[in-house]
Design an enzyme around this catalytic site. Structure first.
Site, mmCIF file in Angstrom:
data_model
loop_
_atom_site.group_PDB
_atom_site.id
_atom_site.type_symbol
_atom_site.label_atom_id
_atom_site.label_comp_id
_atom_site.label_asym_id
_atom_site.label_seq_id
_atom_site.Cartn_x
_atom_site.Cartn_y
_atom_site.Cartn_z
ATOM 1 N N HIS A 172 32.446 -29.407 -20.531
ATOM 2 C CA HIS A 172 31.286 -28.640 -20.548
ATOM 3 C C HIS A 172 30.423 -29.193 -21.827
ATOM 4 C CE1 HIS A 172 33.209 -26.035 -23.214
ATOM 5 N NE2 HIS A 172 32.162 -25.362 -23.602
HETATM 6 C C1 UD1 Z 1 28.319 -21.714 -23.916
HETATM 7 C C2 UD1 Z 1 28.426 -21.927 -25.223
HETATM 8 C C3 UD1 Z 1 29.635 -22.619 -25.678
HETATM 9 C C4 UD1 Z 1 31.050 -22.364 -25.005
HETATM 10 C C5 UD1 Z 1 30.517 -22.172 -23.355
HETATM 11 C C6 UD1 Z 1 31.750 -21.891 -22.787
HETATM 12 C C7 UD1 Z 1 26.663 -21.577 -27.013
HETATM 13 C C8 UD1 Z 1 25.774 -22.616 -27.798
HETATM 14 N N1 UD1 Z 1 27.443 -22.538 -25.862
HETATM 15 O O1 UD1 Z 1 27.872 -22.928 -23.641
HETATM 16 O O2 UD1 Z 1 29.979 -22.684 -26.964
HETATM 17 O O3 UD1 Z 1 31.992 -23.286 -25.117
HETATM 18 O O4 UD1 Z 1 29.516 -21.407 -23.266
HETATM 19 O O5 UD1 Z 1 31.579 -21.712 -21.057
HETATM 20 O O6 UD1 Z 1 26.575 -20.534 -26.906
HETATM 21 N N2 UD1 Z 1 25.082 -21.118 -16.326
HETATM 22 C C9 UD1 Z 1 25.157 -20.445 -15.065
HETATM 23 N N3 UD1 Z 1 25.831 -19.379 -14.874
HETATM 24 C C10 UD1 Z 1 26.588 -18.821 -15.871
HETATM 25 C C11 UD1 Z 1 26.459 -19.198 -17.157
HETATM 26 C C12 UD1 Z 1 25.505 -20.591 -17.413
HETATM 27 O O7 UD1 Z 1 24.619 -21.141 -14.043
HETATM 28 O O8 UD1 Z 1 27.045 -17.865 -15.488
HETATM 29 C C13 UD1 Z 1 24.130 -22.097 -16.720
HETATM 30 C C14 UD1 Z 1 22.983 -21.680 -17.559
HETATM 31 O O9 UD1 Z 1 21.960 -21.163 -16.870
HETATM 32 C C15 UD1 Z 1 22.659 -23.115 -18.299
HETATM 33 C C16 UD1 Z 1 24.310 -23.659 -18.523
HETATM 34 O O10 UD1 Z 1 24.754 -23.081 -17.208
HETATM 35 O O11 UD1 Z 1 21.828 -23.815 -17.543
HETATM 36 C C17 UD1 Z 1 24.683 -23.587 -19.776
HETATM 37 O O12 UD1 Z 1 24.848 -22.050 -20.097
HETATM 38 P P1 UD1 Z 1 24.819 -21.840 -21.625
HETATM 39 O O13 UD1 Z 1 25.253 -20.533 -21.815
HETATM 40 O O14 UD1 Z 1 23.456 -22.156 -22.130
HETATM 41 O O15 UD1 Z 1 25.541 -22.543 -22.272
HETATM 42 P P2 UD1 Z 1 27.226 -23.302 -21.996
HETATM 43 O O16 UD1 Z 1 27.292 -24.765 -21.764
HETATM 44 O O17 UD1 Z 1 27.883 -22.311 -20.948
#
Ligand code: UD1
Length: 359
Positions: free
Chosen positions: A205
């Site tokens: 991820h």
């Molecule tokens: C975040 C953390 C990372 C951690 C990871 C674990 C930061 C900078 N990054 O990264 O350190 O290792 O979480 O999972 O804080 N999304 C969904 N549903 C959800 C959550 C996220 O669809 O329940 C989508 C978001 O809308 C976004 C993408 O996934 O488009 C990434 O989510 P985001 O929270 O920005 O960062 P992660 O890659 O999950």
């Protein structure tokens, strides 16, 4: 003692859980739980609350996805009035996600004392957003709770006072040890048609691995080679799923994608795996305790104890290095697990003791 806990993203939930369980044992401790809403899908959030008996948060900030600046700013804006109202004696933040850093800075600027659980870990790679979060969070924290000795060394080098630094062990391992038996009773392998030690698990991820189609495509081609030797089970993080939608052809037949799993299901899957390939931080620690070989698809780790004492090997992104290491690992049976000092299920208890003594 009134403690306000912040949790925002999936890897935070298994870290706050044992702290909240510990608080429950002490009538004199009042807890307030704030969920930033950084992760919001049921399988990324609510399911973890249910499986880990985390009470519903008192406040959900509902920040959702967005750029780093947006996520950070929204947590700050929405948390500030809550801190003003709740007046906690300390704000406890865990891990290294954007919600962690945003909460720590907001609290410190309001004059609240901040405790950082999992302090001092350093990858020394500032291209990782988490590394910036770690450095900033530690810089405004009063208590620095370290999970491994390297973190203590890093904090001393950065000039923190000795009385701030506490080597307490690993709260995520508290949760793993508390939940392992329950996880193994879940029949997860039967439901997935898998046999113990008959498969590998893949998780990916990190933006640096999944956001560029070329990098992701190359990684998946390498994993496709491993999938010729044994099936590879691949629960998809939402970020990775989004990217793979544009690249369906990179998934070789032996790679089986799944929706994200609950904490217990994933623990069962990991415990019985022959091999884990990952770019996660926490999984490097969990596989160490489980004694399952872990190939970390990164050039660095902020958790060096998993290399020195555990089952972790850094293999980077070079296909030849990944395949050679996987082949070597598969040629030998998995060894007995080794638990680093203080990864004994009592880290949360030590943290609460320190807070109670100083507050
Ligand atoms: C975040 C953390 C990372 C951690 C990871 C674990 C930061 C900078 N990054 O990264 O350190 O290792 O979480 O999972 O804080 N999304 C969904 N549903 C959800 C959550 C996220 O669809 O329940 C989508 C978001 O809308 C976004 C993408 O996934 O488009 C990434 O989510 P985001 O929270 O920005 O960062 P992660 O890659 O999950």
């Amino acid at each position: 003692m009134k403690l306000l806990f912040m949790a925002g993203a999936r890897p935070n939930f298994m870290k706050v859980a044992p702290l909240l369980w510990e608080c429950r044992k002490h009538a004199s401790v009042q807890t307030i739980l704030v969920h930033s809403g950084q992760h919001y899908d049921r399988v990324m959030s609510d399911l973890f609350f249910e499986q880990l008996s985390i009470p519903a948060p008192h406040h959900n900030l509902g920040v959702g996805g967005g750029s780093h600046a947006t996520q950070t700013a929204e947590v700050m804006l929405r948390l500030e009035p809550i801190l003003v109202r709740e007046e906690p004696d300390a704000v406890v933040v865990v891990g290294d996600v954007n919600s962690t850093m945003a909460a720590a800075i907001t609290a410190a600027k309001l004059g609240h004392r901040v405790a950082h659980v999992e302090a001092g870990l350093r990858s020394f790679d500032r291209t990782m957003p988490e590394e910036i979060n770690r450095v900033l969070t530690d810089s405004v924290s009063d208590w620095l709770f370290a999970s491994e000795p390297s973190a203590v060394v890093n904090l001393r080098r950065e000039g923190f006072a000795e009385h701030q630094i506490h080597l307490v062990g690993n709260v995520m391992i508290d949760t793993l040890l508390a939940c392992r038996d329950r996880a193994l009773q879940m029949h997860t392998l039967d439901h997935l048609g898998l046999t113990p030690r008959g498969y590998a698990v893949l998780t990916l991820h990190r933006p640096s691995n999944v956001d560029h189609p070329e990098t992701l495509g190359r990684l998946m081609a390498t994993v496709g080679q491993i999938a010729r030797w044994l099936p590879v089970v691949f629960p998809l993080h939402p970020r990775t799923r989004q990217q793979l939608q544009h690249l369906p052809h990179v998934l070789a037949p032996g790679i089986r994608t799944l929706d994200p799993l609950g904490y217990l299901e994933f623990l069962a899957l990991m415990s019985n795996a022959r091999l884990v390939l990952t770019d996660s931080g926490g999984i490097q620690e969990e596989t160490t305790v489980l004694g399952v070989p872990c190939l970390t698809l990164r050039e660095n780790t902020e958790r060096p104890i998993t290399l020195e004492q555990g089952t972790n090997q850094l293999v980077g992104l070079d296909p030849a290095r990944i395949l050679d290491t996987a082949e070597r690992v598969l040629a030998h049976a998995n060894g007995p697990p080794r638990r680093p000092a203080l990864w004994d299920g009592h880290a949360a208890e030590r943290i609460l003791n320190v807070l109670a003594q100083t507050l």
